[in-house]
Every structure is written in structure tokens, then in C-alpha cells.
Design an enzyme around this catalytic site. Structure first.
Site, mmCIF file in Angstrom:
data_model
loop_
_atom_site.group_PDB
_atom_site.id
_atom_site.type_symbol
_atom_site.label_atom_id
_atom_site.label_comp_id
_atom_site.label_asym_id
_atom_site.label_seq_id
_atom_site.Cartn_x
_atom_site.Cartn_y
_atom_site.Cartn_z
ATOM 1 N N HIS A 71 102.163 41.946 47.464
ATOM 2 C CA HIS A 71 101.188 41.196 47.978
ATOM 3 C C HIS A 71 101.526 40.679 49.250
ATOM 4 O O HIS A 71 100.817 39.712 49.712
ATOM 5 C CB HIS A 71 100.819 40.069 47.097
ATOM 6 N N ARG A 103 88.405 42.031 28.431
ATOM 7 C CA ARG A 103 88.328 42.500 29.994
ATOM 8 C C ARG A 103 86.966 43.160 30.141
ATOM 9 O O ARG A 103 87.117 44.320 29.315
ATOM 10 C CB ARG A 103 89.552 42.989 30.415
ATOM 11 N N THR A 116 96.919 37.698 32.300
ATOM 12 C CA THR A 116 97.513 37.894 33.595
ATOM 13 C C THR A 116 97.977 36.532 33.781
ATOM 14 O O THR A 116 98.743 36.116 34.381
ATOM 15 C CB THR A 116 96.340 38.274 34.469
ATOM 16 N N LYS A 162 97.020 48.031 48.435
ATOM 17 C CA LYS A 162 96.457 46.747 48.727
ATOM 18 C C LYS A 162 96.147 46.536 50.317
ATOM 19 O O LYS A 162 95.154 46.968 50.743
ATOM 20 C CB LYS A 162 97.235 45.646 48.261
#
Length: 621
Positions: free
Chosen positions: A314, A122, A477, A362
Site C-alpha cells: 500500500h 460478504r 478483515t 494498486k
């Protein structure tokens, strides 16, 4: 050390060949067996052992540093040491120290090499979001600005003016840090007020954590440990925080196929109804955009004696008339009619869910996580969960900003509606260009690439050549071969910015020869893309009526010259929550550059909230 003798005698050729740093080291031998590294007893080469190669490189570096230190010491002996720190000599000499046992640095390097080899390493981009220019950010160079298309600040609340106003006022009065854990000096009125605000879910109680990762981990691990003989049923695509919570507890874990009710029921049937059971799942799965069958899982839970653990991370802020998530959205009209009452609606899907977890980081643009449920459940987690007990609580200004954000979004529907309109537009344009999007009913726009190196290259090209930041999503992921670009569209992206994204993405697909939707169809499909019938039943969870398309009340996508609109009624109500602690606020907001200034002379009435006094607010010149 005598037990090493025989092993060393059979490895003399390996040692001569440069394998000395790891020969006869049982930990490394075990590592080799696990990784399939085979070192022969004769004819060994340093190239056959990545750990030895790394050790040799480290040794050369140490020798170079030691030589440099000796030269510097010689020079220092001839001159003055004045002005040098006291620890200078010790620090210089420490470069000569070498491990005589396990080579830790070589191990670290070997682990990183594996990430590089499978293209899952990453890279973190230096992205600095600008409060006055959302969704624009600058890179490491403040003069280099880019558009952000992958932020989880889904509604742009991180720089909403009433949120910033509230945070500034709180910071001025209460300072920066909370001062300790919730048990020791870190439990204030702001924290308690935020937990009261989370009656948004119409549950008896809520508890705020430092993040929703911690909330999920701490709650599932505590429940799994305390419930006798507990079995946790987990969707195969659950977030890492939930998986870690299960691993940190003692119960049996049963994995069911993603959103597969038949598979879940088959596995539930294998346990007596009296066995404590938890079904852990999500409402919106962030990497594929699918929505969990929340109502149907409630049916199975009631039938087989399980409790439900729903992650709405989410979904909060984005679904439902007040932004309480998918569980609220499934009974949209009933919750719309009930308004801001904290009382449950018997028989509603949200009422049937036992435990809801959500995030403040978020859609609400802050940081932190929370759980909501019965008073007894929340009190038990508060009393037993180490992830809550031993963590410094969130700063008061952060907590206040999160509360203001929740109130604003619960009172204003326009941001949620406009986000859905923009998401539909981007998905429509991508489909026209044969760009593959993983089918889903949510706001997530996952563009399938199918290769880790290509996904990274596409992300790099978009950033370096088009000033568009979209992060590549690779293993772990997502599964290998399902690498993607995860695009998040906000209500603050303009029509021109959306057009630029589509044009740039299409160009990058052409230049890198990335598979289109038609290519995936010929290849048999992957990740739901190009599979016959996979997208047939996928419909947006927001209906045309709920968005306002049928009665003409739907908000319109912004143009570049236009500014986002702040709903002053929602601002007034959000401000009123802090009248007691911070004092009432009258007059205009201090708007950021991309928000419209409130109309002069507009007057709004704040309702009675938390037994605080209602007041008139007049926006004056």
C-alpha cells in the site's frame, strides 16, 4: 456399520424428531462439540440442530424436484424429445440422487449461517469502472453510474493513456496469454523488462508473481521451510497473505503487538543471535492507515541477527520521490538526488531492508506482485517456491502495462503530491463534522462505524441513495467492534466530488445515528478514535515542502470542468522502454476523455534507457 448400533439405540427419539440426517455421524458430533451445540438424548427437536434443519429443507427440495421431473417425463413420453440435449434425461434423474452419508450441503449452509449471524457475510457489489470517466463506474445497469471511493487504483493508472497505449500495442503483437509458466513457454522479454524496472527499489534482483498475496505466501513459506530452526516475528496486524505464508511453513511464529518496538525487542531477546530470524511487517497498514516504524525495526534486526521482510503493497507508487515506497520516503532527499540510478544508497533505510514485496495491482493499476532483494535470495525463491514455479505467468500486455505505469510514476511526482493534498482536505472536512477517522499518517481514510450491521447499512445507503460506492469493512478483515468504511481519495477526484462525499457521509451518519468522534470520546475510545493523546503525534509522512506547498509548486485539486493532466516527459520515457520490442512511437497520445491533450508542438528528449536509443518526440497537430 455395527459400531453405530449402540449410539443409534440411544438416539431413537432424536431420529423420530427429525435428527436422523446427522445422528450417529461422528463428524457432525465433533462439529457440535466444537460449536457448543448440545442435543439431548430425549426430547430432541429438529430446531436444536441446524444441520438437521438444513437437511430436512434439502430433502423437501429434492422431493419437489423429483416430482417435477416425473411430471416432465410423463409429458415427454407423450411428445417428441427432439431438440433436447443428450444429457437431459440423466440430468433430470440425477435430482433423485441423495447422499446417504455426511450431508455436505447442510454443512455448507451451516457455515454460511454463521457468517450471516455475526454480520460478517460478504456481499459483492457489481461495480464496473469506466476507463473514460474515472473515478466513475456503472452498476449492473450500464445506465446507473456511481462514484467510486474505495478503489485501490490509488492514482488512476488503470486508465492512464500511455499505459493503455502500451497494452494495446503489446496485445496486437504478442496476443493475450503468456502461454505457460515462467519455466515453460511463459518467460518473455516483457517479463524480464518488468523485473529490471523493479530496480526502482535499488535491489540486485526482483521476481514477479501472479499477485502479491502469492508473493508473500510463497516467499515466507519457502524461507520458513528452508532456513534451519527459523523463527518468524510477525506484527499482529499483518496481511492475511503473510500469515498464510507463515502457516504454510514449519518455523516457530512469534506475534508482536502492532508497531510496538518494545514488545518486539523483548521477544527477539529470547532467541540466540545465531538463530535464523525474520521480522515480517508492513510499511502502510491498509485498514487503519498507520505506518510501520521501518527504520527502528531495521535497528532491532541488525542488533539481534534478523532479516527484514517489508510489505510495501500500500506504499509503492505513493511514497518516495520515485514511488518506491515508505523505505525510500524516509530518505527522500538522498533518493531524489540519486535519480533513476539502480545503485543502492549505502546506509539508507531502503538499503538496510533485506526483502521488499510490492504489488502491481494498486497504485500501478494492473495486477501482479513481486519481491525484491539480493540476487541469491531471489534466485532461491525462483528455484524453490511452488507459488512461482507452478503458476501460469502474467499476460504480456498486463506486464507491459505495469512496466509503463511504474516508469511513468517514477518520473512524475505530481500524482503523488495531488493525492496527498486531496487526502488532507477530506480528513480536514471530516474532522470539522465530528466524523470519526482512525488516526494515521498515510493516505488511508478509515471512518470508524463500530458495528457490522451499521457499516453495511451505511455502505448500502451511500450507494443506493447518493450514488457513492464505499465498501464496508467487517470481521475478519478488522476486529469485531472496529467495523469501518475505508475511503480512498485519488488525485482524480474533484473538489465537487469531495464535497459530495462529505455531505452524503454526514447525512448517512445522522440518519443511522452512528457514533461521532465526540461519542467515542465519551465511551472511552475505540481503534485509536476518541482516545486521549492517540492522534497527537500523528503527522502526515509527506511534508509540506515535499508536496510543494512551501514553494508554490504544489498541484491544485481538480474542478468538475477540468481534466487530469498527463506529464509528457514521463510519457516519453515510458514509451522509450518499449522501442526495441514494439518500435518507437511518435506524436500524440490517444487520450481518454478526462485527460488533457498534450500541447501541440511540444518536444521532449528521452534519456538513454536500457541501452535503447534516445529520440525526439514532437507532438504535432
Amino acid at each position: 456399520m455395527s459400531h453405530h448400533g449402540p449410539r443409534l439405540s440411544t438416539r431413537s427419539q432424536q431420529i423420530v424428531a427429525g435428527y436422523a440426517s446427522v445422528a450417529a455421524n461422528f463428524d457432525v458430533e465433533k462439529l457440535h462439540r466444537e460449536q457448543g451445540v448440545n442435543i439431548p438424548t430425549s426430547g430432541a427437536s429438529i430446531n436444536q440442530c441446524p444441520h438437521a434443519a438444513a437437511a430436512r429443507a434439502a430433502a423437501r427440495m429434492a422431493d419437489d424436484l423429483a416430482s417435477a421431473a416425473r411430471a416432465k417425463k410423463s409429458l415427454d413420453a407423450k411428445g417428441s424429445l427432439a431438440g433436447r440435449p443428450v444429457h437431459h434425461k440423466a440430468a433430470t434423474e440425477s435430482t433423485k440422487a441423495k447422499h446417504t452419508g455426511f450431508d455436505y450441503e447442510a454443512f455448507y449452509k451451516g457455515e454460511l449461517a454463521k457468517k450471516h449471524q455475526d454480520k460478517s457475510y460478504r456481499y459483492f457489489n457489481n461495480i464496473n469502472r469506466l476507463a473514460r470517466k474515472f473515478p466513475v463506474a456503472h452498476t449492473a445497469n450500464p445506465r446507473d453510474e456511481v462514484e467510486v471511493w474505495c478503489s485501490n487504483d490509488y492514482l488512476g493508472m488503470g486508465n492512464n493513456p500511455v499505459v493503455l497505449e502500451t497494452m494495446h500495442r503489446t496485445l496486437d503483437k504478442y496476443g493475450h496469454g503468456a502461454g505457460g509458466t515462467r519455466n515453460i513457454a511463459g518467460n518473455g522479454a516483457m517479463h524480464l523488462g518488468l523485473e529490471r524496472e523493479l530496480r526502482l527499489h535499488r535491489k540486485e534482483a526482483a521476481l514477479v508473481f501472479s499477485s502479491c498475496y502469492v508473493a508473500n505466501d510463497a516467499t515466507l513459506s519457502t524461507l520458513g521451510t528452508k532456513l534451519p530452526g527459523c523463527v518468524i516475528f510477525s506484527d499482529t496486524m499483518n496481511h492475511a497473505s503473510m500469515i498464510q505464508g507463515m502457516r504454510h511453513s514449519t518455523p516457530k511464529r512469534v506475534i508482536f503487538k502492532h508497531n510496538d518496538l518494545e514488545d518486539l525487542e523483548t521477544k527477539l531477546q529470547q532467541y540466540p543471535k545465531e538463530t535464523p530470524k525474520i521480522i515480517a511487517f508492513e510499511s502502510v497498514y491498509s485498514m487503519c492507515g498507520s505506518i510501520g516504524p521501518v527504520k527502528e525495526i531495521c535497528d532491532l534486526a541488525e542488533q539481534y541477527g534478523a532479516i527484514t521482510f517489508l510489505d510495501e503493497v500500500h506504499a509503492v507508487g505513493l511514497y518516495g520521490p520515485r514511488g518506491a515506497g515508505v523505505a525510500e520516503h524516509l530518505d527522500y532527499d538522498a533518493h531524489l538526488a540519486a535519480g533513476s540510478s539502480p545503485d543502492p544508497i549505502p546506509g539508507s533505510v531502503m538499503d538496510r531492508i533485506d526483502i521488499i514485496t510490492g504489488t502491481l495491482g494498486k497504485s500501478y493499476g494492473a495486477v501482479g506482485g513481486y519481491i525484491a532483494g539480493s540476487e541469491e535470495f531471489v534466485d532461491m525463491i525462483r528455484s524453490y517456491a511452488p507459488g512461482f514455479i507452478f503458476t501460469t505467468s502474467l499476460p504480456p500486455a498486463t506486464v507491459a502495462g505495469a512496466r509503463a505505469s511504474i516508469v511513468y510514476q517514477s518520473e512524475y511526482l505530481g500524482d503523488r503530491q495531488l493525492k496527498q493534498i486531496n487526502v488532507r482536505e477530506v480528513k480536514r472536512r471530516l474532522a470539522e463534522l465530528d466524523i470519526p477517522v482512525v488516526p494515521g499518517s498515510s493516505h488511508i481514510v478509515p471512518v470508524l462505524v463500530g458495528d457490522a450491521a451499521l457499516a453495511r447499512a451505511a455502505s448500502d445507503k451511500l450507494l443506493s441513495e447518493h450514488d457513492i460506492y464505499v465498501q464496508a469493512i467487517n470481521y475478519p478483515t478488522v476486529a469485531r467492534g472496529e467495523e469501518r468504511l475505508r475511503i480512498t481519495v485519488t488525485p482524480r477526484h474533484t473538489m465537487e466530488q469531495m464535497e459530495g462525499l462529505i455531505r452524503s457521509l454526514n447525512q448517512v451518519f445522522e440518519e443511522l445515528n452512528i457514533n461521532r468522534l465526540s461519542d467515542w470520546k465519551l465511551a472511552g475510545g475505540r481503534a485509536g478514535v476518541g482516545i486521549p493523546g492517540a492522534a497527537d503525534d500523528v503527522q502526515p509522512i509527506w511534508t509540506d515542502e515535499q508536496i510543494g506547498l512551501l514553494n508554490g509548486t504544489a498541484p491544485r485539486s481538480l474542478r468538475n470542468a477540468e481534466k487530469s493532466v498527463v506529464d509528457m516527459r514521463a510519457v516519453t520515457i515510458a514509451r522509450s522502454r518499449f522501442d526495441v520490442l514494439l518500435g518507437p512511437v511518435y506524436g500524440e497520445l490517444q487520450p481518454t476523455e478526462d485527460f488533457d491533450t498534450p500541447a501541440v508542438g511540444a518536444t521532449f528528449k528521452a534519456p538513454l534507457v536500457d541501452r535503447e536509443v534516445a529520440h525526439d518526440i514532437t507532438v504535432s497537430a
